[in-house]
Design a protein around this motif. Structure first.
Motif, PDB file in Angstrom:
ATOM      1  N   MET A 136     -12.888  20.206  20.248  1.00 46.79           N
ATOM      2  CA  MET A 136     -12.066  20.571  19.091  1.00 46.79           C
ATOM      3  C   MET A 136     -12.805  21.502  18.129  1.00 46.79           C
ATOM      4  O   MET A 136     -12.263  21.886  17.093  1.00 46.79           O
ATOM      5  CB  MET A 136     -11.604  19.312  18.360  1.00 46.79           C
ATOM      6  N   GLY A 137     -14.032  21.877  18.483  1.00 48.72           N
ATOM      7  CA  GLY A 137     -14.789  22.848  17.686  1.00 48.72           C
ATOM      8  C   GLY A 137     -15.827  22.254  16.773  1.00 48.72           C
ATOM      9  O   GLY A 137     -16.447  22.988  15.994  1.00 48.72           O
ATOM     10  N   LEU A 138     -16.065  20.953  16.822  1.00 45.09           N
ATOM     11  CA  LEU A 138     -17.045  20.328  15.934  1.00 45.09           C
ATOM     12  C   LEU A 138     -18.458  20.643  16.420  1.00 45.09           C
ATOM     13  O   LEU A 138     -18.777  20.464  17.601  1.00 45.09           O
ATOM     14  CB  LEU A 138     -16.827  18.818  15.899  1.00 45.09           C
ATOM     15  N   GLN A 139     -19.288  21.116  15.489  1.00 44.26           N
ATOM     16  CA  GLN A 139     -20.674  21.452  15.804  1.00 44.26           C
ATOM     17  C   GLN A 139     -21.601  20.721  14.846  1.00 44.26           C
ATOM     18  O   GLN A 139     -21.376  20.713  13.635  1.00 44.26           O
ATOM     19  CB  GLN A 139     -20.906  22.964  15.696  1.00 44.26           C
ATOM     20  N   GLN A 140     -22.655  20.135  15.401  1.00 51.13           N
ATOM     21  CA  GLN A 140     -23.642  19.425  14.587  1.00 51.13           C
ATOM     22  C   GLN A 140     -24.784  20.379  14.257  1.00 51.13           C
ATOM     23  O   GLN A 140     -25.177  21.217  15.085  1.00 51.13           O
ATOM     24  CB  GLN A 140     -24.165  18.206  15.346  1.00 51.13           C
ATOM     25  N   PHE A 141     -25.328  20.282  13.040  1.00 48.60           N
ATOM     26  CA  PHE A 141     -26.460  21.128  12.672  1.00 48.60           C
ATOM     27  C   PHE A 141     -27.396  20.343  11.762  1.00 48.60           C
ATOM     28  O   PHE A 141     -27.037  19.301  11.211  1.00 48.60           O
ATOM     29  CB  PHE A 141     -25.996  22.418  11.998  1.00 48.60           C
ATOM     30  N   GLY A 142     -28.594  20.877  11.607  1.00 47.10           N
ATOM     31  CA  GLY A 142     -29.631  20.243  10.792  1.00 47.10           C
ATOM     32  C   GLY A 142     -30.805  19.831  11.656  1.00 47.10           C
ATOM     33  O   GLY A 142     -30.668  18.950  12.511  1.00 47.10           O
ATOM     34  N   LYS A 143     -31.962  20.495  11.462  1.00 50.65           N
ATOM     35  CA  LYS A 143     -33.167  20.179  12.225  1.00 50.65           C
ATOM     36  C   LYS A 143     -34.359  20.115  11.291  1.00 50.65           C
ATOM     37  O   LYS A 143     -34.427  20.837  10.294  1.00 50.65           O
ATOM     38  CB  LYS A 143     -33.410  21.239  13.312  1.00 50.65           C
ATOM     39  N   GLU A 144     -35.293  19.293  11.647  1.00 43.68           N
ATOM     40  CA  GLU A 144     -36.518  19.202  10.860  1.00 43.68           C
ATOM     41  C   GLU A 144     -37.314  20.500  10.989  1.00 43.68           C
ATOM     42  O   GLU A 144     -37.397  21.101  12.066  1.00 43.68           O
ATOM     43  CB  GLU A 144     -37.376  18.025  11.338  1.00 43.68           C
ATOM     44  N   GLY A 145     -37.907  20.925   9.875  1.00 44.67           N
ATOM     45  CA  GLY A 145     -38.738  22.116   9.873  1.00 44.67           C
ATOM     46  C   GLY A 145     -38.010  23.395   9.521  1.00 44.67           C
ATOM     47  O   GLY A 145     -38.661  24.432   9.319  1.00 44.67           O
ATOM     48  N   GLU A 146     -36.674  23.374   9.430  1.00 44.43           N
ATOM     49  CA  GLU A 146     -35.960  24.588   9.071  1.00 44.43           C
ATOM     50  C   GLU A 146     -35.945  24.752   7.555  1.00 44.43           C
ATOM     51  O   GLU A 146     -35.993  23.773   6.806  1.00 44.43           O
ATOM     52  CB  GLU A 146     -34.533  24.563   9.621  1.00 44.43           C
TER      53      GLU A 146
END
Length: 223
Positions: A136-146
């Motif tokens: 349905m287009g859901l994308q997860q984001f967020g990473k350590e170090g960014e």
């Protein structure tokens, strides 16, 4: 010499099958035909001018109707684009609303995976739900170090660290989600900033360390 008969008068010639009135009417008709034939050329020119005027009017009317048709076509195309844009917007809003309601469940699945509790049938159901959300287009984001970006990150914890040169996400407390370019939840993170005054202090120490040596070297020997 011939003798004239007394009382005899000349009479106009009369056709054998007609009367004097018929002869007069024939002459009048002939003269009227001659008069009608005379301005025949002028009448043709007048008709030509009239036809040209009608042709110009027809061309003007055709141009106006063509402009009206083009304007209607442009308005219809704009209407179709607006309807399509509104349809897509309504669909995106509906999908975003549905997926927003599923975010707590996805968070629970993520915590269960981190603790090794995602096993058996629960694992299959969880993976199916994640796959459906991704379709349905859901994308997860967020990473350590960014690097920290206030437009997509929400800082819940703050600290200082000597090994970072800019505000950095050092821990992801809760992942963020987006649909296309639209963020439906920012990533909740812990951030660290460079130690305040660390770099200037190092420079000052270096400068202070050089200054005494220079003074000792350049100072005159008083002894």
């Amino acid at each position: 010499m011939s003798e004239e008969t007394p009382g005899f008068e000349e009479k106009p010639e009369v056709p054998a099958d007609g009367t004097p009135d018929d002869a007069a009417e024939s002459k009048a008709a002939a003269s009227s035909k001659e008069e009608a034939a005379a301005p025949a050329g002028d009448s043709a020119e007048v008709q030509e001018v009239a036809l040209l005027a009608q042709l110009d009017q027809a061309r003007t009317a055709l141009g106006e109707r063509t402009a009206d048709l083009q304007r209607l076509q442009a308005e219809y195309q704009n209407y179709r684009r607006r309807v399509e844009r509104d349809r897509i917007a309504v669909k995106e809003i509906a999908v975003a609303s549905l997926l927003t309601e599923l975010l707590p469940t996805l968070d629970d699945i993520g915590r269960a995976r981190e603790h090794g509790e995602l096993v058996g049938g629960f694992k299959s159901v969880a993976e199916s739900l994640e796959t459906a959300a991704a379709k349905m287009g859901l994308q997860q984001f967020g990473k350590e170090g960014e690097p920290f970006d206030p437009t997509i990150h929400e800082a819940l914890m703050h600290s200082y660290a000597p090994d970072v040169t800019e505000t950095t996400c050092v821990a992801i407390l809760q992942p963020g989600y987006r649909i296309g370019e639209r963020t439906i939840r920012p990533a909740r993170v812990a951030v660290a900033e460079p130690q305040p005054g660390a770099a200037p202090a190092a420079k000052s120490e270096s400068a202070d360390g050089d200054t005494p040596s220079d003074k000792d070297t350049d100072a005159p020997d008083k002894g």
